[in-house]
Scaffold this motif. Structure first.
Motif, short mmCIF file in Angstrom:
data_model
loop_
_atom_site.label_atom_id
_atom_site.label_comp_id
_atom_site.label_asym_id
_atom_site.label_seq_id
_atom_site.Cartn_x
_atom_site.Cartn_y
_atom_site.Cartn_z
N MET A 186 19.14 140.54 107.70
CA MET A 186 19.99 139.39 107.46
C MET A 186 20.88 139.13 108.69
N SER A 187 20.96 137.86 109.11
CA SER A 187 21.76 137.57 110.30
C SER A 187 23.25 137.73 110.00
N SER A 188 24.03 137.90 111.08
CA SER A 188 25.46 138.14 110.88
C SER A 188 26.15 136.91 110.29
N ALA A 189 25.61 135.70 110.61
CA ALA A 189 26.22 134.47 110.07
C ALA A 189 26.08 134.42 108.55
N ILE A 190 24.89 134.82 108.06
CA ILE A 190 24.66 134.80 106.60
C ILE A 190 25.53 135.87 105.94
N THR A 191 25.57 137.07 106.54
CA THR A 191 26.40 138.16 106.00
C THR A 191 27.86 137.71 105.92
N ASN A 192 28.31 137.04 106.98
CA ASN A 192 29.68 136.56 107.05
C ASN A 192 29.96 135.57 105.91
#
Lengths: 192, 93
Positions: free
Chosen positions: B1-7
């Motif tokens: 999962m990309s950091s943008a989605i995690t964020n």
């Protein structure tokens, strides 16, 4: 020979569109602000008319959850439009619009229950405030749903590209505004 | 999962937690009615800051847009702050 025109948006135009939308959002916040001031004054003047949890907290809580989820879909739609994925943009916009419709459906259930109990805007000043504030918010949701349905259709048609996606972006800003207004309406009307 | 989605998922969970706190606080009887309203407005304000910064992208926008976004909230705070203050003074007398 058939030519397909690819719309390209300059950085300057995008900035103007964003700025215009932020000015609109500012005016909308200023539109809702006096309602909250009016409500606080009313609560103080007539404490006997309202007490915590007299409205349907369960429906309002589910509606809060629906709006928060919908904002996730909306940000996905904005990101998909920036990468030029029309189908993904369209699907996410449709999910968001569906969440908006679910919100309105639950609100209708809530209104129906209250009206059946004889609690109308004319009942007392608390219900006048309640119907005015939630009614205007519901109207904003309805406008958002219609705009998203149109944008979803346009996205599926391939109108938006990596270089032209400002309508999706400003629609995303509008939807966040609707969510933010609900963040204030929910505790003030339903919880305290 | 990309950091943008995690964020974004983290923000989503935080918003739900704040909502749960709002609901929990509304059942607490150690606060005065005005205290409940102030707490509700502060929690709603914190939700607004999160949505504004991360979902509306103000974190990465320029100063002009941030100022334009901040302006109506300042007016909101002045207007409703003055009303709450008025209510508090009214209750004292």
């Amino acid at each position: 020979m058939e030519h397909t025109a690819v719309r390209v948006e300059t950085e300057e135009r995008l900035e103007h569109v964003s700025f215009g939308m932020w000015l609109f959002i500012s005016s909308e916040i200023m539109f809702f602000t006096p309602f909250f001031a009016m409500y606080i004054i009313m609560r103080n003047a007539h404490p006997e008319l309202s007490h915590p949890h007299q409205l349907n907290v369960l429906i309002a809580s589910v509606n809060t959850f629906i709006l928060v989820i919908s904002s996730l879909f909306m940000t996905n739609a904005v990101n998909a439009s920036k990468s030029g994925d029309g189908v993904k943009t369209s699907n996410n916009l449709l999910f968001t619009a569906f969440c908006g419709l679910a919100f309105l459906a639950l609100k209708t259930v809530e209104y129906t229950g209250e009206i059946k109990e004889g609690l109308l805007p004319s009942t007392n000043i608390f219900y006048s405030c309640y119907y005015t504030m939630t009614g205007f918010h519901g109207l904003h949701i309805l406008i958002g749903v219609v705009v998203m349905a149109v944008l979803a259709w346009r996205a599926r048609r391939g109108d938006f590209t990596k270089t032209y996606n400002s309508p999706i972006e400003v629609c995303g800003l509008y939807w966040c505004l609707v969510e933010v207004v609900w963040f204030f309406l929910f505790p003030v009307l339903y919880l305290v | 999962m990309s950091s943008a989605i995690t964020n974004k998922l983290n923000i989503f969970i935080t918003l739900l937690v704040i909502t749960a706190v709002q609901i929990g606080l509304s059942y607490a009887d150690f606060l005065a009615p005005v205290g409940h309203i102030i707490a509700a407005l502060l929690l709603a304000g914190s939700e607004t800051i999160l949505v504004g910064l991360f979902f509306m992208g103000l974190k990465n926008d320029d100063r002009l847009l941030r100022t334009t976004a901040l302006f109506p909230f300042v007016l909101f705070c002045i207007m409703n702050g003055a009303v709450v203050l008025d209510v508090l003074i009214f209750m004292k007398h």
